[in-house]
Design a protein around this motif. Structure first.
Motif, PDB file in Angstrom:
ATOM      1  N   ASP A 284     -17.964 -34.206 -28.369  1.00  0.00           N
ATOM      2  CA  ASP A 284     -18.709 -35.242 -27.668  1.00  0.00           C
ATOM      3  C   ASP A 284     -19.106 -36.367 -28.614  1.00  0.00           C
ATOM      4  O   ASP A 284     -19.394 -36.148 -29.797  1.00  0.00           O
ATOM      5  N   GLY A 285     -19.155 -37.571 -28.052  1.00  0.00           N
ATOM      6  CA  GLY A 285     -19.704 -38.719 -28.740  1.00  0.00           C
ATOM      7  C   GLY A 285     -21.142 -38.932 -28.283  1.00  0.00           C
ATOM      8  O   GLY A 285     -21.713 -38.043 -27.641  1.00  0.00           O
ATOM      9  N   LEU A 291     -20.187 -37.343 -35.652  1.00  0.00           N
ATOM     10  CA  LEU A 291     -20.275 -37.159 -37.103  1.00  0.00           C
ATOM     11  C   LEU A 291     -21.187 -35.980 -37.452  1.00  0.00           C
ATOM     12  O   LEU A 291     -20.955 -35.289 -38.457  1.00  0.00           O
ATOM     13  N   ASP A 292     -22.215 -35.742 -36.656  1.00  0.00           N
ATOM     14  CA  ASP A 292     -23.055 -34.558 -36.875  1.00  0.00           C
ATOM     15  C   ASP A 292     -22.240 -33.283 -36.663  1.00  0.00           C
ATOM     16  O   ASP A 292     -22.382 -32.302 -37.423  1.00  0.00           O
ATOM     17  N   ALA A 298     -17.835 -29.068 -41.501  1.00  0.00           N
ATOM     18  CA  ALA A 298     -17.470 -29.207 -42.914  1.00  0.00           C
ATOM     19  C   ALA A 298     -18.252 -28.251 -43.807  1.00  0.00           C
ATOM     20  O   ALA A 298     -17.845 -27.981 -44.938  1.00  0.00           O
ATOM     21  N   ALA A 299     -19.357 -27.728 -43.308  1.00  0.00           N
ATOM     22  CA  ALA A 299     -20.133 -26.756 -44.088  1.00  0.00           C
ATOM     23  C   ALA A 299     -19.434 -25.411 -44.158  1.00  0.00           C
ATOM     24  O   ALA A 299     -19.762 -24.572 -45.007  1.00  0.00           O
ATOM     25  N   LEU A 314     -12.034 -33.094 -33.421  1.00  0.00           N
ATOM     26  CA  LEU A 314     -12.337 -32.395 -34.665  1.00  0.00           C
ATOM     27  C   LEU A 314     -11.182 -31.479 -35.014  1.00  0.00           C
ATOM     28  O   LEU A 314     -10.745 -30.667 -34.188  1.00  0.00           O
ATOM     29  N   ILE A 315     -10.670 -31.608 -36.230  1.00  0.00           N
ATOM     30  CA  ILE A 315      -9.669 -30.653 -36.710  1.00  0.00           C
ATOM     31  C   ILE A 315     -10.270 -29.929 -37.916  1.00  0.00           C
ATOM     32  O   ILE A 315     -10.781 -30.549 -38.835  1.00  0.00           O
TER      33      ILE A 315
END
Length: 424
Positions: A284-285, A291-292, A298-299, A314-315
């Motif tokens: 969702d945007g 980005l959140d 990414a964590a 998201l990949i």
């Protein structure tokens, strides 16, 4: 970062006669400044800056003409005209310059000076990213033509956290009346002071002689400085380069990602090529929320956010087999697991087969601008989550360079507040 023994020479920063805009000859100091040349989003940002004031510094750092030779000539002619017309003028005496940027809770202070580029800087000034030869050539041509350091690069060092040495000079100086004060349209206020007192200059010199520095921003300018120094028989002004030094023990830098714009790859094709080796999810945007979600992913694993078709994708969780086949195994684990490493080795080189050349890939610091250009041009925006500063420093200490354009440290110094002529 402190040096570890007497055999390591530290930083040698010298005063210089700053070349600065004469306030009475321009509309406003804010209107003649620019972000660093590689942060300006072209053509939109370039046109905006050019129209802000006829003397905006962007006409020197990004001259516009049909050929490289014409661009160099234009920058040189423009600079000489501004000097002869009194738009720019040198300060009366050499100085180091204390520079402050402030916006809301953000406060950054540092020292601008001319840093010695001697052979002893190897192991003292630490790069952490690779560079692109064509950009070095372009910057070198521009510096030769203008005989001027047009904008400082950003270096960070780790003091002891106390207001001693260079830090003490900075904190005393900001209590005085500044040479200039302006607020740019991004909301950052900028103030600049000259430090000319011999005792204070000696205090800075003694402190910095014990320090190492990390190149936070400006790897191409640093490589350009070294190339131009090698072309001249010392001693010459080319033995030094314009830098801003920030003590991050007192003023920590912000670290952001630098995003990629894949000009010729539609989002549908990008997603199809990775569907067997990455987990692919539509998220969702709007952009801040997406980005959140990227930060959360990414964590736990390598993660990238693709956009350009009106949605966010998201990949993450790349196949271990893919990474084993594509990521070089002769580097530290911290390098092999960087998102930028996986992007370039596994995706750009292997799955997408996109050359790292300007006609194929653009590097943009602003996420919203990257998405907007991808949607307008039919390409793919690849949005990156930033690397932690301690990872950057650790790799730099090991002499390991990250993939180029892996990080964006800031806030970056505004270009146009102080220049350094090499012609005098």
């Amino acid at each position: 970062m402190n040096s570890t023994g007497p055999a390591v020479k530290g930083l040698h920063l010298i005063p210089f006669r700053g070349l600065r805009y004469v306030p009475e000859r321009v509309g406003s100091l804010a209107a003649v400044t620019s972000p660093p040349y590689d942060v300006v989003v072209r053509p939109d940002g370039l046109h905006h800056l050019e129209s802000a004031d006829p003397h905006n510094i962007v006409r020197l750092i990004l001259p516009q003409a049909d050929t490289p030779a014409a661009r160099r000539e234009q920058a040189s002619d423009t600079l000489h005209r501004w000097l002869s017309d009194g738009i720019l003028a040198p300060d009366d005496e050499p100085a180091l310059y204390v520079y402050e940027q402030r916006k809301g809770d953000l406060l950054q202070r540092g020292i601008i000076g001319a840093l010695e580029l001697s052979d002893a800087t190897e192991g003292v000034v630490l790069p952490h990213e690779g560079v692109m030869p064509h950009i070095i050539e372009d910057r070198a041509d521009l510096m030769r033509a203008t005989a001027t350091n047009l904008e400082p690069l950003l270096l960070s060092y780790r003091g002891n956290g106390n207001a001693m040495g260079a830090a003490a000079v900075v904190e005393r100086t900001v209590l005085r009346t500044p040479l200039l004060s302006t607020t740019t349209e991004d909301g950052h206020s900028h103030r600049l002071w000259a430090v000319t007192d011999p005792a204070e200059l000696a205090e800075v010199r003694a402190d910095l002689a014990q320090q190492q520095a990390l190149i936070a921003d400006g790897h191409h300018r640093w490589a350009t400085y070294l190339r131009l120094r090698a072309e001249h028989t010392p001693p010459t002004p080319w033995d030094f380069g314009l830098v801003l030094l920030v003590d991050t023990a007192r003023y920590p830098l912000q670290v952001r990602g630098i995003h990629r714009l894949l000009h010729r790859l539609p989002v549908a094709e990008a997603l199809s090529a990775v569907s067997d080796t990455f987990r692919v999810r539509r998220v969702d945007g709007p952009l801040p929320q997406a980005l959140d979600t990227l930060a959360e992913a990414a964590a736990e694993s390598n993660a990238l956010l693709l956009a350009g078709d009106g949605a966010f994708h998201l990949i993450d969780r790349p196949s271990p087999e893919l990474l084993a086949r594509t990521v070089p195994d002769d580097r530290p684990e911290a390098w092999r697991t960087l998102d930028a490493t996986v992007l370039h080795a596994a995706l750009l080189n292997h799955l997408w087969k996109i050359p790292d050349a300007p006609e194929h890939i653009g590097y943009i610091h602003d996420a919203a601008a990257t998405v907007a250009k991808a949607e307008r041009d039919g390409g793919t925006a690849v949005l990156m989550h930033p690397v932690r500063e301690e990872v950057v420093r650790d790799l730099a200490r090991q002499g390991v360079t990250m993939p180029r354009k892996s990080t964006s440290f800031g806030p970056k110094p505004a270009s146009g507040l102080v220049l350094r002529s090499l012609a005098h």
